[in-house]
Design a protein around this motif. Structure first.
Motif, PDB file in Angstrom:
ATOM      1  N   PHE A 451       0.848  -1.192   0.000  1.00 17.61           N
ATOM      2  CA  PHE A 451       0.000   0.000   0.000  1.00 17.61           C
ATOM      3  C   PHE A 451       0.886   1.245   0.000  1.00 17.61           C
ATOM      4  O   PHE A 451       1.944   1.272   0.638  1.00 17.61           O
ATOM      5  N   GLU A 452       0.423   2.254  -0.713  1.00 20.46           N
ATOM      6  CA  GLU A 452       1.125   3.532  -0.751  1.00 20.46           C
ATOM      7  C   GLU A 452       0.553   4.499   0.284  1.00 20.46           C
ATOM      8  O   GLU A 452       1.137   5.559   0.522  1.00 20.46           O
ATOM      9  N   ASP A 453      -0.568   4.140   0.871  1.00 22.15           N
ATOM     10  CA  ASP A 453      -1.249   5.033   1.800  1.00 22.15           C
ATOM     11  C   ASP A 453      -2.003   4.182   2.808  1.00 22.15           C
ATOM     12  O   ASP A 453      -2.644   3.183   2.435  1.00 22.15           O
ATOM     13  N   GLN A 454      -1.958   4.543   4.079  1.00 23.31           N
ATOM     14  CA  GLN A 454      -2.620   3.742   5.106  1.00 23.31           C
ATOM     15  C   GLN A 454      -4.122   3.629   4.882  1.00 23.31           C
ATOM     16  O   GLN A 454      -4.743   2.630   5.255  1.00 23.31           O
ATOM     17  N   PHE A 455      -4.713   4.644   4.256  1.00 21.96           N
ATOM     18  CA  PHE A 455      -6.163   4.649   4.085  1.00 21.96           C
ATOM     19  C   PHE A 455      -6.622   3.609   3.059  1.00 21.96           C
ATOM     20  O   PHE A 455      -7.775   3.196   3.072  1.00 21.96           O
ATOM     21  N   ASP A 456      -5.705   3.178   2.177  1.00 20.75           N
ATOM     22  CA  ASP A 456      -6.078   2.180   1.179  1.00 20.75           C
ATOM     23  C   ASP A 456      -6.256   0.792   1.799  1.00 20.75           C
ATOM     24  O   ASP A 456      -6.924  -0.061   1.227  1.00 20.75           O
ATOM     25  N   LYS A 462     -11.858  -4.699   3.969  1.00 20.03           N
ATOM     26  CA  LYS A 462     -13.305  -4.896   3.883  1.00 20.03           C
ATOM     27  C   LYS A 462     -13.690  -5.779   2.703  1.00 20.03           C
ATOM     28  O   LYS A 462     -14.700  -6.493   2.748  1.00 20.03           O
ATOM     29  N   GLU A 463     -12.889  -5.741   1.652  1.00 23.22           N
ATOM     30  CA  GLU A 463     -13.170  -6.582   0.486  1.00 23.22           C
ATOM     31  C   GLU A 463     -12.628  -7.994   0.632  1.00 23.22           C
ATOM     32  O   GLU A 463     -12.796  -8.822  -0.267  1.00 23.22           O
ATOM     33  N   GLY A 464     -11.972  -8.289   1.752  1.00 20.36           N
ATOM     34  CA  GLY A 464     -11.453  -9.627   1.992  1.00 20.36           C
ATOM     35  C   GLY A 464     -10.148  -9.930   1.296  1.00 20.36           C
ATOM     36  O   GLY A 464      -9.704 -11.085   1.278  1.00 20.36           O
ATOM     37  N   LYS A 465      -9.486  -8.923   0.737  1.00 23.74           N
ATOM     38  CA  LYS A 465      -8.256  -9.152  -0.008  1.00 23.74           C
ATOM     39  C   LYS A 465      -7.067  -9.487   0.897  1.00 23.74           C
ATOM     40  O   LYS A 465      -6.017  -9.909   0.401  1.00 23.74           O
ATOM     41  N   HIS A 488      -1.498   3.909  13.754  1.00 24.89           N
ATOM     42  CA  HIS A 488      -2.132   3.031  14.738  1.00 24.89           C
ATOM     43  C   HIS A 488      -3.502   2.537  14.276  1.00 24.89           C
ATOM     44  O   HIS A 488      -3.989   1.518  14.749  1.00 24.89           O
ATOM     45  N   ARG A 489      -4.130   3.225  13.343  1.00 28.64           N
ATOM     46  CA  ARG A 489      -5.437   2.794  12.856  1.00 28.64           C
ATOM     47  C   ARG A 489      -5.353   1.453  12.123  1.00 28.64           C
ATOM     48  O   ARG A 489      -6.369   0.804  11.883  1.00 28.64           O
ATOM     49  N   LEU A 490      -4.136   1.021  11.777  1.00 30.60           N
ATOM     50  CA  LEU A 490      -3.970  -0.267  11.107  1.00 30.60           C
ATOM     51  C   LEU A 490      -4.113  -1.441  12.066  1.00 30.60           C
ATOM     52  O   LEU A 490      -4.346  -2.570  11.636  1.00 30.60           O
ATOM     53  N   THR A 491      -3.976  -1.182  13.349  1.00 26.71           N
ATOM     54  CA  THR A 491      -3.954  -2.285  14.313  1.00 26.71           C
ATOM     55  C   THR A 491      -5.261  -3.081  14.369  1.00 26.71           C
ATOM     56  O   THR A 491      -5.222  -4.318  14.341  1.00 26.71           O
ATOM     57  N   PRO A 492      -6.441  -2.437  14.459  1.00 29.06           N
ATOM     58  CA  PRO A 492      -7.663  -3.242  14.552  1.00 29.06           C
ATOM     59  C   PRO A 492      -7.879  -4.206  13.380  1.00 29.06           C
ATOM     60  O   PRO A 492      -8.122  -5.405  13.607  1.00 29.06           O
ATOM     61  N   PRO A 493      -7.787  -3.771  12.095  1.00 27.28           N
ATOM     62  CA  PRO A 493      -7.998  -4.738  11.022  1.00 27.28           C
ATOM     63  C   PRO A 493      -6.941  -5.839  10.993  1.00 27.28           C
ATOM     64  O   PRO A 493      -7.268  -7.012  10.736  1.00 27.28           O
ATOM     65  N   LEU A 494      -5.688  -5.500  11.266  1.00 25.28           N
ATOM     66  CA  LEU A 494      -4.654  -6.536  11.275  1.00 25.28           C
ATOM     67  C   LEU A 494      -4.862  -7.491  12.450  1.00 25.28           C
ATOM     68  O   LEU A 494      -4.596  -8.698  12.344  1.00 25.28           O
ATOM     69  N   GLY A 495      -5.362  -6.962  13.561  1.00 28.70           N
ATOM     70  CA  GLY A 495      -5.690  -7.819  14.699  1.00 28.70           C
ATOM     71  C   GLY A 495      -6.813  -8.788  14.372  1.00 28.70           C
ATOM     72  O   GLY A 495      -6.804  -9.949  14.815  1.00 28.70           O
ATOM     73  N   VAL A 496      -7.788  -8.338  13.591  1.00 23.00           N
ATOM     74  CA  VAL A 496      -8.876  -9.221  13.154  1.00 23.00           C
ATOM     75  C   VAL A 496      -8.316 -10.372  12.330  1.00 23.00           C
ATOM     76  O   VAL A 496      -8.702 -11.537  12.507  1.00 23.00           O
ATOM     77  N   LEU A 497      -7.400 -10.065  11.414  1.00 25.60           N
ATOM     78  CA  LEU A 497      -6.803 -11.111  10.580  1.00 25.60           C
ATOM     79  C   LEU A 497      -6.043 -12.114  11.440  1.00 25.60           C
ATOM     80  O   LEU A 497      -6.103 -13.327  11.189  1.00 25.60           O
TER      81      LEU A 497
END
Length: 608
Positions: A451-456, A462-465, A488-497
């Motif tokens: 990713f080039e940007d954290q927001f991507d 969400k798309e399951g990629k 730090h906003r990356l932590t919750p989705p990576l924690g889900v994985l």
């Protein structure tokens, strides 16, 4: 003294001989000018005390009474700093009662990473540290003061105030905390709600309610992020009054400690016989003591940049190898969120700073032959403050932990090391925090998702990629690229994985903050992608290896293939405009790399 701690200290001293000597020469030259009001012209001095009362003017004319500078990061928006609103009045009265004068010298900006997290304003966060240092220097530049009180707590604010104060290293300087808010929603529950929101299981109303119950009043956030790491490190370095770091705001003890700090600042000026300038307190041994305290408690990874910049401001050169070697010598003694479920108030109840310092001293892990604002050595810092007739007195602290799930012993620590490693390989060098990981070591080899940007990342999640074993690469986040925002906003989705059973990790030239948690993360990668780092050549599907056992940070692609690849161009212009970011282009252009402190203040001709 622990041999490894002694060895690291000595090599810092040897490495820094020339720069430290130049620093000491500079502050000695400033001291020789005498009480600085004495060198002001009549017009200068008249301006300096024009707004003072008659008695204060007389005191300042005399050149025998101390004038204390108050430099504050007060604002209403930061819960940690809101209590500072009333401090100047408390300080002025306390100083007046001992026959001296205090003047509010200046305010400095104070960003809240909690507010700007995941927002465009976060691009200014790291750079605000250097701006704060400059603001503190401007506040002290009037030559009116014999000592200073620094009022600041959070993230970039304390490092900035430290750097600014050290530029006036001939002045005695006391740091004055305001304390953590009382405990609210347990951190573990807050993390659960965040993760459920990331999975779409709860709505924004539930998330906001959980956050509001966690961050609920005036005071510092109670998790062990950069703000509370700042307070612990500053006390370990002898710049706070003993035991003052984590006393809740709005209490009698808190106010008594503020008065005591104000009075102490008048006792250690060059007008008396206890002269103790900050430039003499912050020496190699004090810096190492700060590192030991940080690593023994699993503190913020942001200090792998901040303490490097602070040390440089005092004439010392330290690097990540110093962090790593000290980490290997120091056991992990605390479990405070995100390294456990307890908060900073639980740490205080278990024994707090006095017991932590006592244990580290007894184990030979701290230098005791140091100067502090309270005198020689750290023995006084094994005491804790109590109230007696409305004033503070220090009594012997506890000799053993009251909760060994929060504060362990050196003999039976939570982990045998401090949990900070340095990874190195063809991708560069990176900081890796292991203290919050479920296993002591991390070995992961997986394909890259770039990713080039954290927001991507949110959309891909969400798309399951990302539902697979992978190493997430987020690049062009470094100091020179966009100011190194916290991710730090990356932590919750990576924690889900992770919870789904996937092996995931993060590699980035950005930051992950003092709240870095259970997701393996190689952060602060240097050289950054924007300045020629190999991260710019990583492609989707490339195999990356992270290995804390071998220290590897490797892109497993043949050298010939990499040589033929074009580096990905940075698409970051949108990070340079809006929310004031266009005003910081000059600062971004001269920021050093992460291992040099990501700093703009020591720019030299050689760097041009």
């Amino acid at each position: 003294m622990n041999s490894r701690i002694a060895e690291v200290t000595q090599r810092i001293i040897e490495r820094s001989k020339e720069t430290r000597k130049a620093y000491l020469d500079k502050i000695e030259a400033a001291r020789r000018q005498g009480p600085h009001r004495g060198v002001l012209s009549c017009g200068n001095l008249a301006h300096g005390f024009a707004a003072c009362g008659t008695a204060d003017k007389a005191d300042l004319r005399s050149m025998t009474k101390a004038n204390v500078a108050i430099v504050s990061a007060y604002n209403d928006m930061l819960s940690a700093h809101q209590p500072y609103e009333t401090y100047p009045a408390i300080i002025r009265e306390a100083v007046k009662n001992v026959g001296s004068v205090a003047q509010f010298a200046g305010g400095v900006p104070a960003m809240c990473d909690g507010v700007t997290q995941g927002q465009t304003g976060m691009d200014l966060s790291l750079m605000s540290r250097d701006n704060i240092a400059q603001g503190a220097a401007i506040a002290l530049s009037h030559n009116m003061f014999d000592s200073a009180l620094m009022l600041g707590i959070c993230d970039k604010i304390v490092p900035g105030l430290l750097m600014g104060a050290l530029s006036f290293g001939h002045l005695p300087t006391v740091f004055v905390p305001a304390g953590p808010m009382p405990s609210g929603l347990p951190n573990k529950e807050k993390a659960r709600v965040r993760q459920e929101f990331a999975e779409g299981k709860v709505g924004r109303d539930a998330l906001l309610e959980a956050e509001s119950q966690s961050y609920h009043s005036a005071g510092t956030c109670t998790f062990y992020g950069t703000a509370n790491s700042n307070q612990l490190v500053v006390e370990m370095m002898g710049l706070h009054l003993p035991g003052s770091s984590f006393v809740n705001p709005g209490t009698e003890l808190r106010d008594a400690l503020t008065r005591a700090a104000a009075v102490r600042s008048t006792r250690i000026t060059d007008l008396g016989d206890e002269y103790t300038p900050i430039g003499h307190i912050v020496d190699a041994k004090a810096i190492v003591n700060g590192l030991v305290g940080l690593l023994a408690t699993g503190g913020s990874t942001n200090h792998t940049m901040h303490l490097i910049a602070v040390a440089r401001a005092a004439g010392y050169i330290i690097n990540w190898d110093d962090f790593s070697d000290i980490s290997n010598a120091v056991p992990l003694l605390t479990r405070i969120y995100p390294n456990g479920s307890a908060d900073i108030n639980h740490f205080v109840a278990a024994g707090g700073m006095s017991l932590l310092i006592k244990q580290l001293l007894d184990a030979g892990l701290l230098h005791n032959d140091v100067k502090t604002i309270c005198g020689e050595g750290l023995d006084f810092y094994t005491k804790e403050p109590m109230l007696k007739d409305g004033e503070v007195e220090w009594r012997d602290g506890p000799t053993e932990s009251l909760d060994k799930e929060v504060l362990a012993t050196v003999e039976t620590p939570f982990k045998p090391d401090g949990g900070v490693s340095v990874l190195e390989g063809n991708l560069g060098r990176a900081v890796f925090k292991t203290s919050a990981l479920p296993e002591p070591q991390c070995v992961i080899k997986a394909p890259a998702v770039v990713f080039e940007d954290q927001f991507d990342l949110d959309a891909a999640f969400k798309e399951g990629k990302l539902d697979k074993d992978c190493i997430v690469v987020v690049r062009f986040q470094g100091p020179s690229a966009i100011g190194m925002p916290e991710l730090h906003r990356l932590t919750p989705p990576l924690g889900v994985l992770q919870d789904k059973g996937y092996k995931v990790a993060l590699v980035t030239d950005g930051r992950m903050s003092g709240a870095s948690g259970k997701v393996p993360a190689a952060i602060h990668v240097t050289p950054e992608a924007f300045k020629g780092g190999l991260l710019a050549k990583v492609e989707e599907g490339d195999i990356i290896e992270l290995n804390t056992e071998t220290g590897a940070l490797s892109l497993l692609v043949d050298d010939e293939v990499l040589a033929a690849r074009e580096a990905k161009p940075a698409n970051i212009d949108h990070h340079h405009i809006g929310m004031g970011r266009e005003l910081f282009g000059g600062m971004r252009a001269v920021l050093t790399g992460a291992e040099e402190g990501a700093c703009s203040l020591f720019y030299t001709q050689e760097q041009a």
